[in-house]
Design an enzyme around this catalytic site. Sequence first.
Site, PDB file in Angstrom:
ATOM      1  N   TYR A   1      77.769 -11.102  25.595  1.00  0.00           N
ATOM      2  CA  TYR A   1      78.073  -9.745  26.068  1.00  0.00           C
ATOM      3  C   TYR A   1      78.863  -9.766  27.369  1.00  0.00           C
ATOM      4  CZ  TYR A   1      75.275  -6.844  22.912  1.00  0.00           C
ATOM      5  OH  TYR A   1      74.787  -6.159  21.840  1.00  0.00           O
TER       6      TYR A   1
ATOM      7  N   LYS B   1      69.908 -20.580  17.588  1.00  0.00           N
ATOM      8  CA  LYS B   1      70.702 -21.215  16.541  1.00  0.00           C
ATOM      9  C   LYS B   1      71.003 -22.623  17.032  1.00  0.00           C
ATOM     10  CE  LYS B   1      72.792 -20.944  12.580  1.00  0.00           C
ATOM     11  NZ  LYS B   1      72.103 -20.717  11.297  1.00  0.00           N
TER      12      LYS B   1
ATOM     13  N   ASP C   1      68.755 -16.908  11.717  1.00  0.00           N
ATOM     14  CA  ASP C   1      68.892 -16.430  10.330  1.00  0.00           C
ATOM     15  C   ASP C   1      67.525 -16.401   9.643  1.00  0.00           C
ATOM     16  OD1 ASP C   1      68.901 -19.196  10.576  1.00  0.00           O
ATOM     17  OD2 ASP C   1      70.290 -19.552   8.915  1.00  0.00           O
TER      18      ASP C   1
ATOM     19  N   ASP D   1      69.830  -8.068  20.314  1.00  0.00           N
ATOM     20  CA  ASP D   1      70.386  -6.763  19.926  1.00  0.00           C
ATOM     21  C   ASP D   1      70.176  -6.554  18.433  1.00  0.00           C
ATOM     22  OD1 ASP D   1      71.932  -4.368  20.026  1.00  0.00           O
ATOM     23  OD2 ASP D   1      73.619  -5.508  19.206  1.00  0.00           O
TER      24      ASP D   1
ATOM     25  N   ASP E   1      66.997  -4.115  16.326  1.00  0.00           N
ATOM     26  CA  ASP E   1      67.228  -3.023  15.368  1.00  0.00           C
ATOM     27  C   ASP E   1      66.437  -3.284  14.090  1.00  0.00           C
ATOM     28  OD1 ASP E   1      69.050  -1.670  17.004  1.00  0.00           O
ATOM     29  OD2 ASP E   1      70.377  -1.214  15.311  1.00  0.00           O
TER      30      ASP E   1
HETATM   31  C1  IPM Z   1      71.429  -1.587  22.444  1.00  0.00           C
HETATM   32  C2  IPM Z   1      72.786  -1.101  22.047  1.00  0.00           C
HETATM   33  C3  IPM Z   1      73.783  -1.599  23.069  1.00  0.00           C
HETATM   34  C4  IPM Z   1      73.757  -3.110  23.030  1.00  0.00           C
HETATM   35  C5  IPM Z   1      75.212  -1.080  22.883  1.00  0.00           C
HETATM   36  C6  IPM Z   1      75.260   0.418  22.825  1.00  0.00           C
HETATM   37  C7  IPM Z   1      76.149  -1.615  23.921  1.00  0.00           C
HETATM   38  O1  IPM Z   1      73.103  -1.490  20.767  1.00  0.00           O
HETATM   39  O2  IPM Z   1      70.957  -1.245  23.538  1.00  0.00           O
HETATM   40  O3  IPM Z   1      70.812  -2.289  21.646  1.00  0.00           O
HETATM   41  O4  IPM Z   1      74.436  -3.717  22.184  1.00  0.00           O
HETATM   42  O5  IPM Z   1      73.056  -3.698  23.847  1.00  0.00           O
HETATM   43 MG    MG Z   2      71.506  -2.458  19.769  1.00  0.00          MG
END
Ligand code: IPM
Ligand code: MG
Length: 354
Positions: free
Chosen positions: A142, A189, A221, A245, A249
């Site tokens: 990042y 990884k 993975d 990240d 999710d």
């Molecule tokens: C998160 C989001 C952010 C990230 C984006 C919006 C930059 O997806 O906080 O998980 O990738 O960190």
């Molecule tokens: Mg995110």
Amino acid sequence: MDIKIALVPGDGIGPDIVSEAVRVLDRVASKFGHSISYKEIDAGGISIDRYGMPLTEDALENAKASDAVLLGAVGGPKWDSLPGAKRPEKALLGLRSGLGLFCNFRPAVIYPELAGASPLKDSVIKQGVDLLVVRELTGGIYFGERGRSDDGEEAYDTMRYSRSEILRIAKKAFEAARIRRKRVTLVDKANVLESSRLWRETVSELAASYSDVTLDFMYVDNAAMQLVRNPAHFDVLLTENMFGDILSDEASMITGSIGMLSSASLREDSFGMYEPIHGSAPDIAGKDIANPIATILSAASMLRYSFSLEKEAVSIENAVKSALSDGIRTRDIATEGEKCVGTKECGKEIEERI
Ligand code: IPM
Ligand code: MG
């Protein structure tokens, strides 16, 4: 206690949900005798519209001058065509790095009332899902060097980590595991990436100082697979920025309700930034249908981590649980046929239960 909070409502549903968290915080303050003041800060798309950039110096300074930051969400299709450095997301990254928030806690828990919302089979969910993603937040790909070749035909991003960056986040993960189920899974990884090999080396060494905590390793993975196959395996999942990240999710969806999950971004002192895991959902902005619970729970985390106000934090968490068990549901967490409430009503129902 006198508390100065920087509020960053941001874009889309951000303002809708942040107001509900403020409503709840104000109730907590009056019940427990604290005084909370708020300073609103523009960041993200709204700042691009007003000042031509996602995060101004002034906004960052105001955030720094506060005791903690509560953020809604940033971004939306309106700003999607802007180049990388000018996008609303840059505000989030700027706040994280500008405030030095290297440690991101993203808990994923199943609320029994909402277990039906999980896309996983009952037999998997029954094993229990209560995991904490500990994501490194200010390093890796990042923030590494990136660029394009002169002819624009080639592009690169770099993942770089130093031992000290790994150590400080790994300590946070072990400390967190100590007051949980005492397992850390390092996700990397290491079969391919040199940076992952440095993570393994560093974290293995550190593990010797936490002999009460079990450390295991998993390739990213495989971790993506195990999260849906056997989420009960995980207690604390420690990982670098981008893997975190992606996996957070996935982890959040296991619970069936991304609208419920909070996150905390921390550093060594008590300062922190708190925000829901979900995004700005521009399609439902301003319609009074967004779920404010993730932001309300983020406010609870703020009271806990930044101000050590445990009783107050628990009062919010209990109010949320009680509202859920009384059947209060926003649209995203309602099952078919259930009656739904709007964003504001949901906030008020929780406020009343404090
Ligand atoms: C998160 C989001 C952010 C990230 C984006 C919006 C930059 O997806 O906080 O998980 O990738 O960190
Ligand atoms: Mg995110």
